[in-house]
Design a protein around this motif. Sequence first.
Motif, PDB file in Angstrom:
ATOM      1  N   PRO A 235      32.487 -20.268 -29.939  1.00 34.05           N
ATOM      2  CA  PRO A 235      32.551 -21.570 -30.629  1.00 34.05           C
ATOM      3  C   PRO A 235      31.551 -22.591 -30.098  1.00 34.05           C
ATOM      4  CG  PRO A 235      34.731 -20.825 -29.925  1.00 34.05           C
ATOM      5  CD  PRO A 235      33.735 -19.959 -29.247  1.00 34.05           C
ATOM      6  N   LEU A 236      31.074 -22.387 -28.869  1.00 30.17           N
ATOM      7  CA  LEU A 236      30.166 -23.350 -28.242  1.00 30.17           C
ATOM      8  C   LEU A 236      28.699 -23.087 -28.557  1.00 30.17           C
ATOM      9  CD1 LEU A 236      31.741 -23.629 -24.673  1.00 30.17           C
ATOM     10  CD2 LEU A 236      32.165 -25.063 -26.667  1.00 30.17           C
ATOM     11  N   ARG A 237      28.404 -21.949 -29.171  1.00 32.80           N
ATOM     12  CA  ARG A 237      27.012 -21.569 -29.328  1.00 32.80           C
ATOM     13  C   ARG A 237      26.242 -22.544 -30.213  1.00 32.80           C
ATOM     14  NH1 ARG A 237      26.011 -17.568 -26.417  1.00 32.80           N
ATOM     15  NH2 ARG A 237      23.876 -17.465 -27.161  1.00 32.80           N
ATOM     16  N   ILE A 238      26.910 -23.117 -31.197  1.00 28.46           N
ATOM     17  CA  ILE A 238      26.234 -24.104 -32.037  1.00 28.46           C
ATOM     18  C   ILE A 238      25.884 -25.355 -31.226  1.00 28.46           C
ATOM     19  CG2 ILE A 238      28.368 -25.156 -32.904  1.00 28.46           C
ATOM     20  CD1 ILE A 238      26.864 -25.496 -35.605  1.00 28.46           C
ATOM     21  N   LEU A 239      26.736 -25.697 -30.242  1.00 30.17           N
ATOM     22  CA  LEU A 239      26.415 -26.825 -29.365  1.00 30.17           C
ATOM     23  C   LEU A 239      25.248 -26.485 -28.451  1.00 30.17           C
ATOM     24  CD1 LEU A 239      29.979 -28.045 -28.271  1.00 30.17           C
ATOM     25  CD2 LEU A 239      28.463 -29.085 -29.966  1.00 30.17           C
ATOM     26  N   HIS A 240      25.244 -25.280 -27.885  1.00 31.08           N
ATOM     27  CA  HIS A 240      24.142 -24.863 -27.023  1.00 31.08           C
ATOM     28  C   HIS A 240      22.801 -25.000 -27.750  1.00 31.08           C
ATOM     29  CE1 HIS A 240      27.359 -23.475 -24.604  1.00 31.08           C
ATOM     30  NE2 HIS A 240      27.343 -22.200 -24.897  1.00 31.08           N
ATOM     31  N   GLU A 241      22.827 -24.726 -29.050  1.00 30.48           N
ATOM     32  CA  GLU A 241      21.603 -24.818 -29.854  1.00 30.48           C
ATOM     33  C   GLU A 241      21.287 -26.253 -30.254  1.00 30.48           C
ATOM     34  OE1 GLU A 241      20.102 -23.797 -34.371  1.00 30.48           O
ATOM     35  OE2 GLU A 241      21.905 -22.818 -33.610  1.00 30.48           O
ATOM     36  N   ARG A 242      22.257 -26.931 -30.855  1.00 27.34           N
ATOM     37  CA  ARG A 242      21.982 -28.235 -31.460  1.00 27.34           C
ATOM     38  C   ARG A 242      21.762 -29.338 -30.425  1.00 27.34           C
ATOM     39  NH1 ARG A 242      23.928 -27.841 -36.886  1.00 27.34           N
ATOM     40  NH2 ARG A 242      23.249 -25.774 -37.545  1.00 27.34           N
ATOM     41  N   LEU A 243      22.257 -29.168 -29.210  1.00 22.62           N
ATOM     42  CA  LEU A 243      22.016 -30.185 -28.189  1.00 22.62           C
ATOM     43  C   LEU A 243      20.591 -30.142 -27.655  1.00 22.62           C
ATOM     44  CD1 LEU A 243      25.382 -30.195 -26.187  1.00 22.62           C
ATOM     45  CD2 LEU A 243      24.617 -31.774 -27.974  1.00 22.62           C
ATOM     46  N   PHE A 244      19.791 -29.257 -28.243  1.00 19.75           N
ATOM     47  CA  PHE A 244      18.378 -29.193 -27.855  1.00 19.75           C
ATOM     48  C   PHE A 244      17.462 -29.297 -29.075  1.00 19.75           C
ATOM     49  CE2 PHE A 244      20.713 -27.465 -24.334  1.00 19.75           C
ATOM     50  CZ  PHE A 244      20.055 -28.003 -23.233  1.00 19.75           C
ATOM     51  N   VAL A 245      17.957 -29.895 -30.168  1.00 26.71           N
ATOM     52  CA  VAL A 245      17.103 -30.068 -31.343  1.00 26.71           C
ATOM     53  C   VAL A 245      15.989 -31.069 -31.059  1.00 26.71           C
ATOM     54  CG1 VAL A 245      18.814 -29.408 -33.060  1.00 26.71           C
ATOM     55  CG2 VAL A 245      18.673 -31.798 -32.331  1.00 26.71           C
ATOM     56  N   GLU A 246      16.220 -31.965 -30.127  1.00 28.13           N
ATOM     57  CA  GLU A 246      15.183 -32.834 -29.578  1.00 28.13           C
ATOM     58  C   GLU A 246      15.315 -32.784 -28.060  1.00 28.13           C
ATOM     59  OE1 GLU A 246      14.848 -35.925 -33.374  1.00 28.13           O
ATOM     60  OE2 GLU A 246      15.397 -36.730 -31.407  1.00 28.13           O
ATOM     61  N   SER A 247      14.383 -33.381 -27.364  1.00 28.60           N
ATOM     62  CA  SER A 247      14.357 -33.254 -25.903  1.00 28.60           C
ATOM     63  C   SER A 247      15.664 -33.730 -25.274  1.00 28.60           C
ATOM     64  CB  SER A 247      13.197 -34.062 -25.327  1.00 28.60           C
ATOM     65  OG  SER A 247      11.959 -33.562 -25.785  1.00 28.60           O
ATOM     66  N   ASN A 248      16.225 -32.903 -24.390  1.00 31.57           N
ATOM     67  CA  ASN A 248      17.383 -33.282 -23.607  1.00 31.57           C
ATOM     68  C   ASN A 248      17.011 -34.480 -22.708  1.00 31.57           C
ATOM     69  OD1 ASN A 248      19.985 -32.927 -22.296  1.00 31.57           O
ATOM     70  ND2 ASN A 248      18.856 -32.078 -20.579  1.00 31.57           N
ATOM     71  N   PRO A 249      17.865 -35.524 -22.623  1.00 37.78           N
ATOM     72  CA  PRO A 249      19.243 -35.638 -23.104  1.00 37.78           C
ATOM     73  C   PRO A 249      19.407 -36.428 -24.402  1.00 37.78           C
ATOM     74  CG  PRO A 249      18.851 -37.361 -21.512  1.00 37.78           C
ATOM     75  CD  PRO A 249      17.554 -36.597 -21.634  1.00 37.78           C
ATOM     76  N   ILE A 250      18.399 -36.481 -25.249  1.00 41.26           N
ATOM     77  CA  ILE A 250      18.517 -37.267 -26.476  1.00 41.26           C
ATOM     78  C   ILE A 250      19.731 -36.831 -27.313  1.00 41.26           C
ATOM     79  CG2 ILE A 250      17.433 -37.766 -28.707  1.00 41.26           C
ATOM     80  CD1 ILE A 250      14.718 -37.786 -27.248  1.00 41.26           C
ATOM     81  N   PRO A 251      19.858 -35.537 -27.658  1.00 45.12           N
ATOM     82  CA  PRO A 251      20.984 -35.166 -28.526  1.00 45.12           C
ATOM     83  C   PRO A 251      22.355 -35.341 -27.870  1.00 45.12           C
ATOM     84  CG  PRO A 251      19.237 -33.524 -28.633  1.00 45.12           C
ATOM     85  CD  PRO A 251      18.939 -34.407 -27.466  1.00 45.12           C
ATOM     86  N   VAL A 252      22.482 -34.975 -26.591  1.00 49.69           N
ATOM     87  CA  VAL A 252      23.801 -35.055 -25.965  1.00 49.69           C
ATOM     88  C   VAL A 252      24.229 -36.506 -25.784  1.00 49.69           C
ATOM     89  CG1 VAL A 252      23.080 -34.951 -23.518  1.00 49.69           C
ATOM     90  CG2 VAL A 252      25.306 -34.034 -24.214  1.00 49.69           C
ATOM     91  N   LYS A 253      23.287 -37.403 -25.497  1.00 50.03           N
ATOM     92  CA  LYS A 253      23.675 -38.810 -25.364  1.00 50.03           C
ATOM     93  C   LYS A 253      24.114 -39.372 -26.722  1.00 50.03           C
ATOM     94  CE  LYS A 253      22.280 -41.481 -22.041  1.00 50.03           C
ATOM     95  NZ  LYS A 253      21.496 -42.433 -21.208  1.00 50.03           N
ATOM     96  N   TRP A 254      23.428 -38.962 -27.774  1.00 48.64           N
ATOM     97  CA  TRP A 254      23.840 -39.421 -29.100  1.00 48.64           C
ATOM     98  C   TRP A 254      25.208 -38.851 -29.460  1.00 48.64           C
ATOM     99  CZ3 TRP A 254      25.229 -37.496 -33.824  1.00 48.64           C
ATOM    100  CH2 TRP A 254      25.277 -38.414 -34.874  1.00 48.64           C
ATOM    101  N   ALA A 255      25.440 -37.579 -29.116  1.00 52.66           N
ATOM    102  CA  ALA A 255      26.742 -36.958 -29.390  1.00 52.66           C
ATOM    103  C   ALA A 255      27.855 -37.697 -28.661  1.00 52.66           C
ATOM    104  CB  ALA A 255      26.719 -35.490 -28.983  1.00 52.66           C
ATOM    105  N   MET A 256      27.600 -38.073 -27.434  1.00 54.04           N
ATOM    106  CA  MET A 256      28.621 -38.784 -26.659  1.00 54.04           C
ATOM    107  C   MET A 256      28.871 -40.172 -27.229  1.00 54.04           C
ATOM    108  SD  MET A 256      27.484 -37.485 -22.871  1.00 54.04           S
ATOM    109  CE  MET A 256      28.886 -38.151 -21.956  1.00 54.04           C
ATOM    110  N   PHE A 257      27.837 -40.797 -27.743  1.00 54.42           N
ATOM    111  CA  PHE A 257      27.998 -42.078 -28.446  1.00 54.42           C
ATOM    112  C   PHE A 257      28.848 -41.885 -29.706  1.00 54.42           C
ATOM    113  CE2 PHE A 257      26.082 -44.631 -31.970  1.00 54.42           C
ATOM    114  CZ  PHE A 257      26.682 -45.846 -31.657  1.00 54.42           C
ATOM    115  N   ALA A 258      28.548 -40.836 -30.472  1.00 55.49           N
ATOM    116  CA  ALA A 258      29.290 -40.557 -31.699  1.00 55.49           C
ATOM    117  C   ALA A 258      30.759 -40.265 -31.407  1.00 55.49           C
ATOM    118  CB  ALA A 258      28.655 -39.386 -32.442  1.00 55.49           C
ATOM    119  N   MET A 259      31.024 -39.673 -30.256  1.00 58.98           N
ATOM    120  CA  MET A 259      32.400 -39.348 -29.865  1.00 58.98           C
ATOM    121  C   MET A 259      33.124 -40.538 -29.237  1.00 58.98           C
ATOM    122  SD  MET A 259      31.609 -35.599 -28.196  1.00 58.98           S
ATOM    123  CE  MET A 259      33.241 -35.416 -27.452  1.00 58.98           C
ATOM    124  N   GLY A 260      32.429 -41.642 -29.039  1.00 57.09           N
ATOM    125  CA  GLY A 260      33.043 -42.825 -28.457  1.00 57.09           C
ATOM    126  C   GLY A 260      33.160 -42.791 -26.948  1.00 57.09           C
TER     127      GLY A 260
END
Length: 292
Positions: A235-260
């Motif tokens: 179930p995590l494989r899509i996260l492993h991929e999508r959290l690197f669609v742009e340079s780390n940590p851009i996607p993960v920081k945005w995801a954490m913002f989206a999650m509040g």
Amino acid sequence: MISGSIVALVTPMHSDGSIDWQALSRLIDWHVEQGTDGIVAVGTTGESATLAMDEHKMVIKACVDQVAGRMKVIAGTGANSTAEAIELTEVAREVGADACLLVTPYYNKPTQEGLYQHYMAIANAVAIPQILYNVPGRTACDMLNATTIRLAEHPNIIAIKDATGDMARGKELIDAVGGKLDVLSGDDATAAELMLLGGKGNISVTANIAPAAMKAVCVAAMAGDRAATELADAPLRILHERLFVESNPIPVKWAMFAMGLMEDGIRLPLTPLSDTAQPQVTEALKQTGLLD
């Protein structure tokens, strides 16, 4: 021993780019609750490249103080200046970090002998457990297994974070340094496989948003249970991929913002996740049940 599920913790920031100390404390407490085994403070994901030296030291100390012995704290203290790396590593020792993570010197592209001497100088200068970090895709500097094997003889060098994603190479290293040096994954997409081959844990970007799930992968993989590992990791494989669609940590920081979990602050030259990439990360968060 430094092992298990270790989060490469973001440095939360307000929208103006200043450090959000309250959010940092909340994130640390959340990771303790979720069973994370350790954090890396001010690594690549923590935007070490854009934090001032004083900020770098302050974040390490804040993490050590907030953790208060509840899990391991690994301070990111690498630099492409050996003297600067020694200074940061000494500060980490003074404030009580459990270990330091030292990335290969980026940009100046040392030789293998230069890498050996760089790490030996730090290990000789500061009496704290040290973890080597090889991520050639970001540093343009690849530490070969032969160099790592030489460094494994130093008692202060206890592990390596291998972010090459090369399983054959990782297995060769595990076989060569077993008993002297632990091999940790630094690549979420291949972490489960490396742990099944004998790796001792994962320093993870994905763990920033799915810490309990990442811990389950590590537990199964380190126990050698392939079926359970694949079931937990799928179930995590899509996260492993999508959290690197742009340079780390851009996607993960945005995801954490989206999650509040924190505000949307990030420092230039990194920019917030682009409008075109946001739907990809949103889809991944929804598929994994992290967003409604």
